[in-house]
Design an enzyme around this catalytic site. Structure first.
Site, mmCIF file in Angstrom:
data_model
loop_
_atom_site.group_PDB
_atom_site.id
_atom_site.type_symbol
_atom_site.label_atom_id
_atom_site.label_comp_id
_atom_site.label_asym_id
_atom_site.label_seq_id
_atom_site.Cartn_x
_atom_site.Cartn_y
_atom_site.Cartn_z
ATOM 1 N N GLU A 117 68.502 52.067 67.555
ATOM 2 C CA GLU A 117 69.451 51.994 66.451
ATOM 3 C C GLU A 117 70.265 50.720 66.599
ATOM 4 O O GLU A 117 70.343 50.156 67.694
ATOM 5 C CB GLU A 117 70.374 53.216 66.443
ATOM 6 C CG GLU A 117 69.625 54.532 66.300
ATOM 7 C CD GLU A 117 70.544 55.744 66.246
ATOM 8 O OE1 GLU A 117 71.753 55.593 65.956
ATOM 9 O OE2 GLU A 117 70.053 56.866 66.489
ATOM 10 N N ASP A 165 66.737 51.601 63.374
ATOM 11 C CA ASP A 165 67.496 52.432 62.438
ATOM 12 C C ASP A 165 68.872 51.786 62.287
ATOM 13 O O ASP A 165 69.726 51.884 63.163
ATOM 14 C CB ASP A 165 67.604 53.856 62.994
ATOM 15 C CG ASP A 165 68.398 54.781 62.090
ATOM 16 O OD1 ASP A 165 68.954 54.316 61.077
ATOM 17 O OD2 ASP A 165 68.478 55.986 62.402
ATOM 18 N N HIS A 207 74.081 52.779 60.595
ATOM 19 C CA HIS A 207 75.514 52.580 60.805
ATOM 20 C C HIS A 207 75.888 51.110 60.985
ATOM 21 O O HIS A 207 77.056 50.801 61.221
ATOM 22 C CB HIS A 207 75.986 53.392 62.014
ATOM 23 C CG HIS A 207 75.891 54.867 61.809
ATOM 24 N ND1 HIS A 207 76.906 55.606 61.246
ATOM 25 C CD2 HIS A 207 74.881 55.746 62.060
ATOM 26 C CE1 HIS A 207 76.534 56.882 61.178
ATOM 27 N NE2 HIS A 207 75.312 56.986 61.669
ATOM 28 N N ASN A 221 81.818 58.531 57.278
ATOM 29 C CA ASN A 221 81.065 57.296 57.522
ATOM 30 C C ASN A 221 81.244 56.276 56.401
ATOM 31 O O ASN A 221 80.518 55.278 56.365
ATOM 32 C CB ASN A 221 79.572 57.615 57.682
ATOM 33 C CG ASN A 221 79.285 58.451 58.915
ATOM 34 O OD1 ASN A 221 79.948 58.323 59.933
ATOM 35 N ND2 ASN A 221 78.301 59.316 58.818
ATOM 36 N N LYS A 255 76.524 55.214 54.154
ATOM 37 C CA LYS A 255 77.532 54.831 55.133
ATOM 38 C C LYS A 255 78.416 53.723 54.534
ATOM 39 O O LYS A 255 79.249 53.984 53.682
ATOM 40 C CB LYS A 255 76.887 54.390 56.442
ATOM 41 C CG LYS A 255 76.568 55.532 57.402
ATOM 42 C CD LYS A 255 75.407 56.359 56.978
ATOM 43 C CE LYS A 255 75.029 57.413 57.994
ATOM 44 N NZ LYS A 255 73.848 58.191 57.542
ATOM 45 N N HIS A 288 68.400 58.948 66.851
ATOM 46 C CA HIS A 288 68.751 60.033 65.943
ATOM 47 C C HIS A 288 67.690 61.135 65.940
ATOM 48 O O HIS A 288 66.503 60.900 66.186
ATOM 49 C CB HIS A 288 68.917 59.460 64.532
ATOM 50 C CG HIS A 288 69.573 60.404 63.576
ATOM 51 N ND1 HIS A 288 68.860 61.207 62.719
ATOM 52 C CD2 HIS A 288 70.898 60.661 63.344
ATOM 53 C CE1 HIS A 288 69.708 61.918 61.985
ATOM 54 N NE2 HIS A 288 70.945 61.609 62.346
ATOM 55 N N SER A 304 75.294 56.476 66.448
ATOM 56 C CA SER A 304 76.196 57.282 65.637
ATOM 57 C C SER A 304 77.170 58.129 66.437
ATOM 58 O O SER A 304 78.218 58.514 65.915
ATOM 59 C CB SER A 304 75.387 58.191 64.713
ATOM 60 O OG SER A 304 74.550 59.057 65.459
#
Length: 387
Positions: free
Chosen positions: A179, A208, A211, A53, A237, A139, A183
């Site tokens: 998110e 979230d 990423h 990541n 990340k 997640h 992910s």
């Protein structure tokens, strides 16, 4: 004579092994060859790393290595106590203030990982009096936090504004959780539409941003707070280091400082790590060419996959999944890639739904065009092996 827990462990592990779901670690040696984090050594062989990541290659950035060394000389290597004792320093405060400058949020709170930040936020903020809705693919840390909180929660269809709106109709919902970049699928949430929906229904939007932060456009324009009420960012990340932060209002952060058990009873993130994360944030802001290089690599990968008829999901992020479905076949393709010097994650249930086992290919600004071409060629051969 086996003790009960020994029998339980052996039985459980044997079942995972038979299902192809046993997880194991690999002790890797980073290869400092000027290729960023795009290569490593394992058991004497060099591999191209398409599993990390570290989207901008910052984990091996010489300037950030020097920044960590300087910070360790200044602050030492550990914080020594929880933040509410003596573990909170000027380095933590400086990072929190910088994150607020970039996002427009009023206040920030640091944690050792994104998982602990998510669970601390959710199980502290909500209780059995609250109702929450969350994207179907959020997640595991968010799901764990919701279960621990006792809040009632429903899952809306992935990235579906219509599904979320149906769950909001006629109900008092405390928050919508999603998110920014997912992910496992690599797709992006419709944050603007979710923000408008939440304003309409008097609901907080919690995102979230693990990423997305540092990679998505506008991460440093000071307007994130206008799109989301609470933002969780991680440093492991795009920033290439360690730690995480919750960003929100003064009232929220003060509430968490007083009530979040993970924050109150954990040794603080080291001051050196906080200083490093601050240096990484500033480096990321000062070098937009890294994001441009990542975008070029994503475009190249997708184009080469299209030319070789490798099916991809509709992802424009650095996360490019190749869905295979069958667990054994997914492991077999990953093994063939490894034999070709390409290290790719084989993602299986329960991380992803049953029947959607996949290769999770992640791209970095540190990859060279020839690395990506080699990956795609090896992937095409591995997928079509035996046909």
């Amino acid at each position: 004579m086996s003790l009960p827990l020994e029998t339980k462990i052996a039985t459980w592990q044997q079942a995972l092994c038979e299902q192809g779901l046993l997880r194991q670690r690999h002790a890797l040696i980073t290869s400092h060859t000027g290729a960023g984090n795009a290569q490593f050594l394992y058991e004497g062989q060099t591999y191209l790393n398409f599993s990390s990541n570290d989207y901008l290659g910052l984990s091996q950035c010489p300037q950030l290595i020097a920044a960590l060394q300087c910070a360790a000389q200044q602050y030492g290597v550990g914080s020594g106590a929880s933040p509410l004792v003596t573990g909170y320093s000027e380095a933590h405060l400086a990072l929190e203030r910088r994150l607020c400058e970039l996002t427009g949020h009023q206040a920030s709170l640091l944690f050792g990982s994104g998982f602990s930040a998510n669970t601390a936020l959710i199980k502290t903020l909500f209780d059995k009096q609250d109702r929450v809705i969350a994207d179907k693919l959020v997640h595991a840390s968010i799901i764990d936090g919701l279960r621990d909180s006792g809040a009632g929660f429903n899952r809306f269809l992935h990235n579906s504004v219509e599904s979320a709106e149906r769950l909001l109709q006629g109900r008092q919902v405390a928050a919508l959780i999603t998110e920014s970049v997912f992910s496992m699928d690599g797709d992006c949430a419709p944050l603007a539409a979710f923000a408008a929906l939440c304003r309409q229904h008097g609901t907080w939007l919690i995102v979230d941003d693990a990423h997305g932060f540092g990679v998505l456009p506008g991460f440093d324009d000071g307007r994130a707070a206008t799109r989301m009420d609470v933002q969780i960012v991680t440093f492991g990340k795009a920033l290439g280091c360690q730690g995480a932060a919750i960003l929100g209002s003064h009232a929220l952060i003060a509430f968490l400082v007083s009530n979040a058990r993970e924050y109150i009873y954990s040794t603080a993130l080291s001051s050196a790590s906080a200083a490093l994360a601050l240096a990484a944030v500033d480096h990321c802001v000062a070098h937009p060419e890294l994001r441009a290089a990542l975008a070029d690599n994503i475009e190249l990968f997708k184009r080469l996959c299209d030319e070789t008829q490798i099916p991809l999901l509709d992802s424009t992020s650095a996360i490019q999944p190749v869905i295979i479905g069958d667990i054994a076949q997914t492991l077999s393709v990953a093994a063939r890639l490894r034999a070709a010097g390409i290290w790719v994650g084989a993602i299986r249930p329960p991380t992803v739904p049953v029947g959607s086992a996949r290769l999770r290919i992640t791209l970095s600004a540190a990859h060279r065009p020839e690395d990506i071409a080699h990956c795609v060629n090896a992937l095409a051969q591995a997928l079509h092996f035996g046909e």
